[in-house]
Design a protein around this motif. Sequence first.
Motif, PDB file in Angstrom:
ATOM      1  N   ARG A  84       1.037  -1.332  -0.057  1.00 50.12           N
ATOM      2  CA  ARG A  84      -0.117  -0.013   0.091  1.00 50.12           C
ATOM      3  C   ARG A  84       0.905   1.316   0.095  1.00 50.12           C
ATOM      4  NH1 ARG A  84      -3.670   1.693   5.064  1.00 50.12           N
ATOM      5  NH2 ARG A  84      -4.416   3.891   4.181  1.00 50.12           N
ATOM      6  N   VAL A  85       2.066   1.417   0.887  1.00 40.69           N
ATOM      7  CA  VAL A  85       2.702   2.361   0.943  1.00 40.69           C
ATOM      8  C   VAL A  85       3.776   2.724  -0.412  1.00 40.69           C
ATOM      9  CG1 VAL A  85       4.620   3.342   2.149  1.00 40.69           C
ATOM     10  CG2 VAL A  85       2.798   2.391   3.252  1.00 40.69           C
ATOM     11  N   TRP A 125       1.136   4.178  -2.924  1.00 37.51           N
ATOM     12  CA  TRP A 125       1.068   5.547  -2.535  1.00 37.51           C
ATOM     13  C   TRP A 125       2.176   6.149  -2.812  1.00 37.51           C
ATOM     14  CZ3 TRP A 125       3.510   9.216   0.515  1.00 37.51           C
ATOM     15  CH2 TRP A 125       2.814  10.339   0.695  1.00 37.51           C
ATOM     16  N   VAL A 126       3.590   5.734  -2.603  1.00 35.87           N
ATOM     17  CA  VAL A 126       4.708   6.514  -3.046  1.00 35.87           C
ATOM     18  C   VAL A 126       4.949   6.677  -4.349  1.00 35.87           C
ATOM     19  CG1 VAL A 126       7.361   6.427  -3.008  1.00 35.87           C
ATOM     20  CG2 VAL A 126       6.058   6.008  -0.793  1.00 35.87           C
ATOM     21  N   SER A 137       2.695   7.063  -6.716  1.00 30.22           N
ATOM     22  CA  SER A 137       1.831   7.956  -7.194  1.00 30.22           C
ATOM     23  C   SER A 137       2.162   9.265  -6.748  1.00 30.22           C
ATOM     24  CB  SER A 137       0.311   7.847  -6.772  1.00 30.22           C
ATOM     25  OG  SER A 137       0.397   8.067  -5.316  1.00 30.22           O
ATOM     26  N   GLN A 138       3.188   9.709  -6.015  1.00 29.57           N
ATOM     27  CA  GLN A 138       3.751  10.847  -5.692  1.00 29.57           C
ATOM     28  C   GLN A 138       4.781  11.584  -6.621  1.00 29.57           C
ATOM     29  OE1 GLN A 138       1.903  12.364  -2.822  1.00 29.57           O
ATOM     30  NE2 GLN A 138       0.794  10.349  -3.455  1.00 29.57           N
ATOM     31  N   GLN A 142       9.414  10.101  -4.177  1.00 28.29           N
ATOM     32  CA  GLN A 142       9.808   8.992  -4.548  1.00 28.29           C
ATOM     33  C   GLN A 142      11.227   8.563  -4.382  1.00 28.29           C
ATOM     34  OE1 GLN A 142       8.683   7.913  -8.749  1.00 28.29           O
ATOM     35  NE2 GLN A 142       6.587   8.928  -8.324  1.00 28.29           N
ATOM     36  N   GLY A 180       2.403  11.856   4.506  1.00 29.21           N
ATOM     37  CA  GLY A 180       2.498  10.518   4.146  1.00 29.21           C
ATOM     38  C   GLY A 180       1.495   9.799   4.720  1.00 29.21           C
ATOM     39  N   GLU A 195      -2.215  11.230   4.813  1.00 29.74           N
ATOM     40  CA  GLU A 195      -2.941  11.050   3.655  1.00 29.74           C
ATOM     41  C   GLU A 195      -3.362   9.561   3.620  1.00 29.74           C
ATOM     42  OE1 GLU A 195      -1.806  12.144  -0.347  1.00 29.74           O
ATOM     43  OE2 GLU A 195      -0.909  13.592   0.104  1.00 29.74           O
ATOM     44  N   MET A 196      -2.696   8.761   4.277  1.00 32.08           N
ATOM     45  CA  MET A 196      -3.015   7.361   4.175  1.00 32.08           C
ATOM     46  C   MET A 196      -4.029   7.020   5.436  1.00 32.08           C
ATOM     47  SD  MET A 196       0.228   5.529   3.062  1.00 32.08           S
ATOM     48  CE  MET A 196      -0.630   3.862   2.990  1.00 32.08           C
TER      49      MET A 196
END
Length: 106
Positions: free
Chosen positions: A53-54, A57-58, A60-61, A66, A85, A88-89
């Motif tokens: 999941r993380v 998410w990373v 998509s940043q 990244q 982070g 947002e999660m």
Amino acid sequence: MRNIVDGKSCEMSPQEQAKCFANLSEPQLEDISGFVSARQFKLQLLKDGLLERVDAWVASQPREIQIAYEYSGRFSRSDPMTVAGFTEMGFTAPEVTAFFASAAAL
């Protein structure tokens, strides 16, 4: 060694690094409870079932985040990128504290 200035990571000069370490007493160097190594951080993500999941998410940043995630040697609980982070999660402050405490024990 890197420094965070206004939420952006930048390389510290040798002089800045020396000044930083000169201002730390021995107990401060040992007491870094707000920090965990990248290994501890990512193993705790894996242990909690959050690594994929993380990572997603990373990915998509922005590239800056990244790179910071991929190449950081340690993670700070109070770093603006880390706070953003976790927020947002959907993590609460107590959950973040518990995460870092568990990661520090690895």
